[in-house]
Design a protein around this motif. Structure first.
Motif, PDB file in Angstrom:
ATOM      1  N   ARG A   8       0.802  -1.224   0.000  1.00  0.00           N
ATOM      2  CA  ARG A   8       0.000   0.000   0.000  1.00  0.00           C
ATOM      3  C   ARG A   8       0.837   1.276   0.000  1.00  0.00           C
ATOM      4  NH1 ARG A   8      -5.289  -1.313   1.604  1.00  0.00           N
ATOM      5  NH2 ARG A   8      -5.577  -3.524   1.156  1.00  0.00           N
ATOM      6  N   ARG A   9       2.134   1.181  -0.242  1.00  0.00           N
ATOM      7  CA  ARG A   9       2.988   2.361  -0.081  1.00  0.00           C
ATOM      8  C   ARG A   9       2.593   3.483  -1.040  1.00  0.00           C
ATOM      9  NH1 ARG A   9       5.967  -1.485  -2.751  1.00  0.00           N
ATOM     10  NH2 ARG A   9       7.058  -0.853  -4.660  1.00  0.00           N
ATOM     11  N   GLU A  10       2.208   3.156  -2.276  1.00  0.00           N
ATOM     12  CA  GLU A  10       1.842   4.208  -3.227  1.00  0.00           C
ATOM     13  C   GLU A  10       0.536   4.879  -2.818  1.00  0.00           C
ATOM     14  OE1 GLU A  10       1.779   2.571  -7.100  1.00  0.00           O
ATOM     15  OE2 GLU A  10       3.931   2.156  -7.172  1.00  0.00           O
ATOM     16  N   LEU A  11      -0.428   4.108  -2.341  1.00  0.00           N
ATOM     17  CA  LEU A  11      -1.691   4.688  -1.903  1.00  0.00           C
ATOM     18  C   LEU A  11      -1.497   5.557  -0.672  1.00  0.00           C
ATOM     19  CD1 LEU A  11      -3.999   1.561  -2.360  1.00  0.00           C
ATOM     20  CD2 LEU A  11      -3.859   3.577  -3.835  1.00  0.00           C
ATOM     21  N   LEU A  12      -0.599   5.135   0.223  1.00  0.00           N
ATOM     22  CA  LEU A  12      -0.330   5.934   1.415  1.00  0.00           C
ATOM     23  C   LEU A  12       0.439   7.201   1.076  1.00  0.00           C
ATOM     24  CD1 LEU A  12       0.666   3.105   3.932  1.00  0.00           C
ATOM     25  CD2 LEU A  12      -1.447   4.435   3.930  1.00  0.00           C
ATOM     26  N   GLY A  16      -5.788   9.731  -1.403  1.00  0.00           N
ATOM     27  CA  GLY A  16      -6.576  10.488  -0.449  1.00  0.00           C
ATOM     28  C   GLY A  16      -6.568  11.984  -0.701  1.00  0.00           C
ATOM     29  N   ARG A  17      -6.819  12.732   0.375  1.00  0.00           N
ATOM     30  CA  ARG A  17      -6.914  14.175   0.287  1.00  0.00           C
ATOM     31  C   ARG A  17      -5.597  14.828   0.676  1.00  0.00           C
ATOM     32  NH1 ARG A  17     -12.768  15.090   3.316  1.00  0.00           N
ATOM     33  NH2 ARG A  17     -14.017  13.761   1.909  1.00  0.00           N
ATOM     34  N   LYS A  18      -5.461  16.075   0.230  1.00  0.00           N
ATOM     35  CA  LYS A  18      -4.247  16.819   0.516  1.00  0.00           C
ATOM     36  C   LYS A  18      -4.607  18.093   1.270  1.00  0.00           C
ATOM     37  CE  LYS A  18      -0.124  18.788  -1.640  1.00  0.00           C
ATOM     38  NZ  LYS A  18       0.585  19.066  -2.919  1.00  0.00           N
ATOM     39  N   PHE A  19      -3.977  18.281   2.445  1.00  0.00           N
ATOM     40  CA  PHE A  19      -4.132  19.483   3.241  1.00  0.00           C
ATOM     41  C   PHE A  19      -2.774  20.164   3.325  1.00  0.00           C
ATOM     42  CE2 PHE A  19      -7.496  16.650   4.581  1.00  0.00           C
ATOM     43  CZ  PHE A  19      -8.607  17.484   4.622  1.00  0.00           C
ATOM     44  N   GLY A  20      -2.552  21.126   2.447  1.00  0.00           N
ATOM     45  CA  GLY A  20      -1.242  21.768   2.390  1.00  0.00           C
ATOM     46  C   GLY A  20      -0.209  20.754   1.918  1.00  0.00           C
ATOM     47  N   PRO A  25      -4.249   9.718   3.559  1.00  0.00           N
ATOM     48  CA  PRO A  25      -4.683   8.557   2.765  1.00  0.00           C
ATOM     49  C   PRO A  25      -6.146   8.228   3.011  1.00  0.00           C
ATOM     50  CG  PRO A  25      -2.629   8.124   3.948  1.00  0.00           C
ATOM     51  CD  PRO A  25      -3.188   9.388   4.506  1.00  0.00           C
ATOM     52  N   GLU A  26      -6.689   7.439   2.118  1.00  0.00           N
ATOM     53  CA  GLU A  26      -8.062   6.958   2.286  1.00  0.00           C
ATOM     54  C   GLU A  26      -8.153   6.087   3.537  1.00  0.00           C
ATOM     55  OE1 GLU A  26     -10.659   7.782   0.666  1.00  0.00           O
ATOM     56  OE2 GLU A  26      -9.800   8.823  -1.075  1.00  0.00           O
ATOM     57  N   GLY A  27      -9.330   6.117   4.164  1.00  0.00           N
ATOM     58  CA  GLY A  27      -9.516   5.373   5.397  1.00  0.00           C
ATOM     59  C   GLY A  27      -9.311   3.879   5.231  1.00  0.00           C
ATOM     60  N   ARG A  28      -9.723   3.312   4.084  1.00  0.00           N
ATOM     61  CA  ARG A  28      -9.589   1.867   3.881  1.00  0.00           C
ATOM     62  C   ARG A  28      -8.119   1.443   3.789  1.00  0.00           C
ATOM     63  NH1 ARG A  28     -11.485   3.903  -1.040  1.00  0.00           N
ATOM     64  NH2 ARG A  28      -9.990   3.742  -2.777  1.00  0.00           N
ATOM     65  N   ASP A  29      -7.234   2.375   3.429  1.00  0.00           N
ATOM     66  CA  ASP A  29      -5.818   2.057   3.372  1.00  0.00           C
ATOM     67  C   ASP A  29      -5.128   2.321   4.700  1.00  0.00           C
ATOM     68  OD1 ASP A  29      -6.000   1.449   0.605  1.00  0.00           O
ATOM     69  OD2 ASP A  29      -5.940   3.605   0.162  1.00  0.00           O
ATOM     70  N   LEU A  30      -5.582   3.354   5.401  1.00  0.00           N
ATOM     71  CA  LEU A  30      -4.904   3.766   6.629  1.00  0.00           C
ATOM     72  C   LEU A  30      -5.435   3.057   7.860  1.00  0.00           C
ATOM     73  CD1 LEU A  30      -2.723   5.755   7.594  1.00  0.00           C
ATOM     74  CD2 LEU A  30      -4.538   7.433   7.962  1.00  0.00           C
ATOM     75  N   PHE A  31      -6.738   2.727   7.879  1.00  0.00           N
ATOM     76  CA  PHE A  31      -7.346   2.185   9.095  1.00  0.00           C
ATOM     77  C   PHE A  31      -6.726   0.865   9.548  1.00  0.00           C
ATOM     78  CE2 PHE A  31     -10.538  -0.466  11.231  1.00  0.00           C
ATOM     79  CZ  PHE A  31     -10.766   0.320  12.360  1.00  0.00           C
ATOM     80  N   PRO A  32      -6.528  -0.145   8.679  1.00  0.00           N
ATOM     81  CA  PRO A  32      -5.918  -1.401   9.163  1.00  0.00           C
ATOM     82  C   PRO A  32      -4.545  -1.185   9.803  1.00  0.00           C
ATOM     83  CG  PRO A  32      -6.841  -1.696   6.980  1.00  0.00           C
ATOM     84  CD  PRO A  32      -6.866  -0.219   7.250  1.00  0.00           C
ATOM     85  N   LEU A  33      -3.764  -0.268   9.219  1.00  0.00           N
ATOM     86  CA  LEU A  33      -2.445   0.024   9.764  1.00  0.00           C
ATOM     87  C   LEU A  33      -2.562   0.658  11.145  1.00  0.00           C
ATOM     88  CD1 LEU A  33       0.578  -0.057   8.878  1.00  0.00           C
ATOM     89  CD2 LEU A  33       0.274   2.300   8.104  1.00  0.00           C
ATOM     90  N   LEU A  34      -3.425   1.664  11.277  1.00  0.00           N
ATOM     91  CA  LEU A  34      -3.591   2.343  12.560  1.00  0.00           C
ATOM     92  C   LEU A  34      -4.212   1.427  13.602  1.00  0.00           C
ATOM     93  CD1 LEU A  34      -4.869   5.870  11.426  1.00  0.00           C
ATOM     94  CD2 LEU A  34      -2.574   5.230  12.179  1.00  0.00           C
ATOM     95  N   PHE A  35      -5.109   0.535  13.161  1.00  0.00           N
ATOM     96  CA  PHE A  35      -5.757  -0.368  14.115  1.00  0.00           C
ATOM     97  C   PHE A  35      -4.746  -1.328  14.737  1.00  0.00           C
ATOM     98  CE2 PHE A  35      -7.815  -4.428  15.078  1.00  0.00           C
ATOM     99  CZ  PHE A  35      -8.760  -4.000  15.995  1.00  0.00           C
ATOM    100  N   ALA A  36      -3.921  -1.955  13.890  1.00  0.00           N
ATOM    101  CA  ALA A  36      -2.929  -2.905  14.408  1.00  0.00           C
ATOM    102  C   ALA A  36      -1.917  -2.199  15.294  1.00  0.00           C
ATOM    103  CB  ALA A  36      -2.225  -3.609  13.244  1.00  0.00           C
ATOM    104  N   TRP A  37      -1.457  -1.035  14.852  1.00  0.00           N
ATOM    105  CA  TRP A  37      -0.477  -0.283  15.623  1.00  0.00           C
ATOM    106  C   TRP A  37      -1.071   0.216  16.933  1.00  0.00           C
ATOM    107  CZ3 TRP A  37      -0.748   5.341  15.808  1.00  0.00           C
ATOM    108  CH2 TRP A  37       0.288   5.924  16.528  1.00  0.00           C
ATOM    109  N   GLY A  38      -2.292   0.776  16.862  1.00  0.00           N
ATOM    110  CA  GLY A  38      -2.924   1.306  18.063  1.00  0.00           C
ATOM    111  C   GLY A  38      -3.241   0.229  19.078  1.00  0.00           C
ATOM    112  N   LEU A  63       9.114   3.263   9.410  1.00  0.00           N
ATOM    113  CA  LEU A  63       8.744   2.427   8.270  1.00  0.00           C
ATOM    114  C   LEU A  63       7.760   3.134   7.345  1.00  0.00           C
ATOM    115  CD1 LEU A  63       8.488  -1.287   9.440  1.00  0.00           C
ATOM    116  CD2 LEU A  63      10.271  -0.135   8.156  1.00  0.00           C
ATOM    117  N   VAL A  64       6.811   3.866   7.918  1.00  0.00           N
ATOM    118  CA  VAL A  64       5.877   4.615   7.065  1.00  0.00           C
ATOM    119  C   VAL A  64       6.637   5.679   6.284  1.00  0.00           C
ATOM    120  CG1 VAL A  64       3.917   6.194   7.087  1.00  0.00           C
ATOM    121  CG2 VAL A  64       3.881   4.167   8.520  1.00  0.00           C
ATOM    122  N   TRP A  65       7.575   6.343   6.925  1.00  0.00           N
ATOM    123  CA  TRP A  65       8.377   7.370   6.235  1.00  0.00           C
ATOM    124  C   TRP A  65       9.209   6.768   5.107  1.00  0.00           C
ATOM    125  CZ3 TRP A  65      13.885   8.420   7.662  1.00  0.00           C
ATOM    126  CH2 TRP A  65      14.435   9.431   6.866  1.00  0.00           C
TER     127      TRP A  65
END
Length: 257
Positions: A8-12, A16-20, A25-38, A63-65
């Motif tokens: 998912r590195r390209e999608l991340l 998704g949206r850009k703020f400045g 990223p889109e929630g479907r790409d980011l949520f599984p990562l944040l859920f496991a980490w959290g 790793l995300v960076w």
């Protein structure tokens, strides 16, 4: 984590949206990562294992960076770290005690500051060359065989021995990053980066705690602290790095299969 980021590195990075300058990223790409980490952080914070929590948090951000190549994730990670550190300081009494002891261990040298005070004495008595192997008295420091093993090394081997230990970790971290840079497989590159991050950050956390660079946390010094499970885990880590290095060399034709 490395496998998920590889897919998912390209999608991340661009989805998704850009703020400045920051991409969300889109929630479907980011949520599984944040859920496991959290979930892992919640378990470790619940166990009051803040040292391991810091280790896994740093691993996640690095790793995300590396996977996305976007510095914005580093800044977001620093902001989350600052918020988490402040929250831990306000919510956990033992964190407040450790911070106060880090700032001034001499305020209570017979109780909360006893370990750090005795550790400072051990380093001072060791001097440049140390008292000699077996000629020190490291048992004055509680938990000297685990958390404060560097104090025993500093007393008996001095500044020279402590510097040799630091150089050994620098060589291992440098070799691990070199393996990651040489790897031509994205998964191997991320995996080697993560394994090296675990080794380097773990060593930094405990060495910084013993020398009062950072507040003390309960992690072991890799390959030095007493503990069979820690030794096994770190040797598996090295074995994986060697395996990645070998497979990279085979694919590049440097060695035979």
């Amino acid at each position: 984590l490395a496998a998920y980021l590889m897919d998912r590195r390209e999608l991340l990075a661009v989805g998704g949206r850009k703020f400045g300058p920051i991409h969300i990223p889109e929630g479907r790409d980011l949520f599984p990562l944040l859920f496991a980490w959290g979930a892992s952080l919640i378990v470790m914070v619940g166990q009051k294992d803040l040292g391991s929590s810091l280790l896994f948090f740093t691993l996640f951000v690095v790793l995300v960076w590396v996977a996305t190549e976007r510095p914005s994730y580093l800044f977001v990670g620093l902001a989350l770290f600052a918020a988490g550190a402040y929250g831990a300081w306000t919510q956990f009494g033992h964190v407040q005690v450790r911070v106060d002891t880090w700032l001034d261990p001499w305020a209570d040298p017979a109780d909360t500051g006893f370990q750090l005070v005795q550790s400072s004495f051990s380093f001072a008595w060791g001097g440049i060359t140390g008292t000699g192997i077996g000629l020190g008295d490291p048992t004055r420091v509680p938990a000297v065989q685990t958390d404060f093993i560097l104090a025993a090394i500093g007393e008996e081997l001095g500044l020279l021995g402590t510097t040799a230990v630091l150089m050994s970790y620098l060589l291992m971290v440098g070799s691990g990053l070199r393996i990651a840079m040489r790897a031509d497989d994205p998964f191997h590159k991320l995996l080697a980066t993560g394994l090296t991050t675990i080794l380097g950050v773990q060593a930094f956390i405990i060495i910084g705690g013993v020398t009062r660079l950072v507040p003390l946390t309960g992690v072991t010094l890799p390959f030095v602290s007493y503990g069979g499970s820690s030794l096994v885990a770190n040797y598996v880590l090295l074995a994986l790095l060697l395996r990645i290095s070998h497979e990279t060399a085979v694919r590049q034709g440097e060695v035979e299969q």
